[in-house]
Scaffold this active site. Structure first.
Site, PDB file in Angstrom:
ATOM      1  N   ASN A  10      39.093  54.950  37.171  1.00  0.00           N
ATOM      2  CA  ASN A  10      39.687  54.991  38.511  1.00  0.00           C
ATOM      3  C   ASN A  10      41.031  54.276  38.404  1.00  0.00           C
ATOM      4  OD1 ASN A  10      40.382  54.684  41.178  1.00  0.00           O
ATOM      5  ND2 ASN A  10      38.699  53.285  41.685  1.00  0.00           N
ATOM      6  N   TRP A  11      42.091  55.078  38.349  1.00  0.00           N
ATOM      7  CA  TRP A  11      43.409  54.474  38.120  1.00  0.00           C
ATOM      8  C   TRP A  11      43.976  53.793  39.359  1.00  0.00           C
ATOM      9  CZ3 TRP A  11      46.446  58.714  34.853  1.00  0.00           C
ATOM     10  CH2 TRP A  11      45.753  58.917  33.643  1.00  0.00           C
ATOM     11  N   LYS A  12      43.350  54.015  40.511  1.00  0.00           N
ATOM     12  CA  LYS A  12      43.820  53.419  41.776  1.00  0.00           C
ATOM     13  C   LYS A  12      45.303  53.753  41.990  1.00  0.00           C
ATOM     14  CE  LYS A  12      40.150  50.062  41.337  1.00  0.00           C
ATOM     15  NZ  LYS A  12      39.646  48.714  41.574  1.00  0.00           N
ATOM     16  N   HIS A  94      34.438  53.910  48.006  1.00  0.00           N
ATOM     17  CA  HIS A  94      34.921  52.801  47.165  1.00  0.00           C
ATOM     18  C   HIS A  94      35.168  51.573  48.045  1.00  0.00           C
ATOM     19  CE1 HIS A  94      37.327  50.326  44.550  1.00  0.00           C
ATOM     20  NE2 HIS A  94      36.781  50.996  43.555  1.00  0.00           N
ATOM     21  N   GLU A  96      37.400  49.415  48.112  1.00  0.00           N
ATOM     22  CA  GLU A  96      38.761  49.219  48.638  1.00  0.00           C
ATOM     23  C   GLU A  96      38.991  50.105  49.867  1.00  0.00           C
ATOM     24  OE1 GLU A  96      40.561  49.799  44.845  1.00  0.00           O
ATOM     25  OE2 GLU A  96      39.601  47.926  44.240  1.00  0.00           O
ATOM     26  N   GLU A 164      28.922  49.178  42.530  1.00  0.00           N
ATOM     27  CA  GLU A 164      30.068  48.305  42.306  1.00  0.00           C
ATOM     28  C   GLU A 164      29.969  47.090  43.223  1.00  0.00           C
ATOM     29  OE1 GLU A 164      33.487  50.728  40.461  1.00  0.00           O
ATOM     30  OE2 GLU A 164      33.719  50.795  42.622  1.00  0.00           O
ATOM     31  N   GLY A 170      37.729  43.936  39.968  1.00  0.00           N
ATOM     32  CA  GLY A 170      39.062  43.398  39.740  1.00  0.00           C
ATOM     33  C   GLY A 170      39.108  41.883  39.653  1.00  0.00           C
ATOM     34  N   SER A 210      34.788  45.042  36.794  1.00  0.00           N
ATOM     35  CA  SER A 210      35.189  44.271  35.609  1.00  0.00           C
ATOM     36  C   SER A 210      34.459  44.704  34.337  1.00  0.00           C
ATOM     37  CB  SER A 210      35.029  42.769  35.857  1.00  0.00           C
ATOM     38  OG  SER A 210      35.861  42.366  36.945  1.00  0.00           O
ATOM     39  N   GLY A 231      38.065  50.384  36.514  1.00  0.00           N
ATOM     40  CA  GLY A 231      39.378  50.248  37.137  1.00  0.00           C
ATOM     41  C   GLY A 231      40.397  49.749  36.128  1.00  0.00           C
ATOM     42  N   GLY A 232      40.626  48.437  36.125  1.00  0.00           N
ATOM     43  CA  GLY A 232      41.671  47.837  35.290  1.00  0.00           C
ATOM     44  C   GLY A 232      41.656  48.292  33.838  1.00  0.00           C
TER      45      GLY A 232
HETATM   46  P1  PGA Z   1      37.655  47.067  37.929  1.00  0.00           P
HETATM   47  O1  PGA Z   1      37.502  48.148  39.115  1.00  0.00           O
HETATM   48  O2  PGA Z   1      37.108  47.708  36.684  1.00  0.00           O
HETATM   49  O3  PGA Z   1      39.125  46.807  37.847  1.00  0.00           O
HETATM   50  O4  PGA Z   1      36.868  45.867  38.336  1.00  0.00           O
HETATM   51  C1  PGA Z   1      36.375  48.966  39.212  1.00  0.00           C
HETATM   52  C2  PGA Z   1      36.524  49.900  40.382  1.00  0.00           C
HETATM   53  O5  PGA Z   1      37.041  49.476  41.422  1.00  0.00           O
HETATM   54  O6  PGA Z   1      36.153  51.081  40.307  1.00  0.00           O
END
Ligand code: PGA
Length: 248
Positions: A10-12, A94, A96, A164, A170, A210, A231-232
């Site tokens: 997930n590149w956000k 998600h 966010e 999640e 994050g 993470s 994500g990251g």
């Molecule tokens: P993260 O994000 O790996 O940066 O913790 C995961 C996500 O939000 O899908």
């Protein structure tokens, strides 16, 4: 039941066009066998990324979709538009979108239904906040978020649940292997009640929050952890591919 693991990036709201294409090319070039791998770039780079991965098995994903087919919905992107670009999976729920952008459970439910009904794979994210975990509400929160899904969904291959925990996204603080497994097992038992045990047995449940090369093997080795939503660590081909390889 052996479930093929699914690791998705997930590149956000990250990358620019050139770096998105480069990242997609590197992922496609290093793809391990024996696992499904997908990437979800920002909307505006979907087309360029689709071309970069066209001759590979990398699945193209989108981070969101609106539930109406077309019309006066300024700024929104429909599921049909995504299909037109060869998108195969779409995220809903998600954290966010739930907690930063204020998306309601009612809207998430409509999006989930539209994505699944259009024939795409739905990656539905669930997870508790830290205060909810501390108050012993993890299972009930996850249960409510699973109930955003329609029990008329019949194809377990096109439904993926991403667990999640919000406190792990994050933050660098991942759930332990045992914490992840405990909630994944709960999710599978809740799905067995909402649908049926056979359906629940076939749905992939990803862990997200993470996840990185150093903790991927332990998390992906849990019996009910069927992949990751990254994500990251998905923004560098090397770390993303290392996670995918840890799932093989
Ligand atoms: P993260 O994000 O790996 O940066 O913790 C995961 C996500 O939000 O899908």
């Amino acid at each position: 039941m052996a479930r093929t693991k699914f690791v998705a990036g997930n590149w956000k709201m990250n990358t620019d066009k050139a770096s998105a294409v480069r990242l997609a090319q590197h992922v496609a070039a290093g793809l391990p066998a024996g696992i499904e791998v997908g990437i979800a770039p920002p909307f505006v780079y979907l087309d360029a990324v689709a071309q970069a991965i066209a001759s590979s098995a990398v699945l193209l994903g989108a981070q969101d979709a609106y539930f109406e087919k077309n019309g006066a919905f300024t700024g929104e992107i429909s599921v049909e538009m995504l299909k037109d670009l060869n998108v195969k999976f779409v995220l809903t729920g998600h954290s966010e979108r739930r907690h930063v952008l204020g998306e309601s459970s009612a809207v998430i439910e409509k999006k989930a239904h539209a994505i699944y009904a259009a024939g795409l794979t739905l990656v539905h994210c669930v997870g508790e906040k830290l205060e909810q975990r501390d108050a012993g509400q993890t299972f009930s929160i996850v249960q409510q978020q699973l109930e955003e899904l329609s029990d008329s969904m019949q194809d377990p291959q096109r439904l993926v649940i991403a667990y999640e925990p919000v406190w792990a996204i994050g933050t660098g603080r991942n759930a332990t292997d045992a914490q992840a497994q405990e909630v994944h097992a709960y999710i599978r038992s809740a799905m067995a009640k909402l649908w049926n045990p056979d359906f629940a047995d076939r749905v992939r449940i990803q862990y997200g929050g993470s996840m990185k090369p150093e903790n991927a093997k332990g998390l992906l080795g849990q019996p009910d952890v069927d992949g990751g939503l990254i994500g990251g660590a998905s923004l560098k081909a090397e770390s993303f591919l290392a996670i995918a390889k840890a799932g093989v």
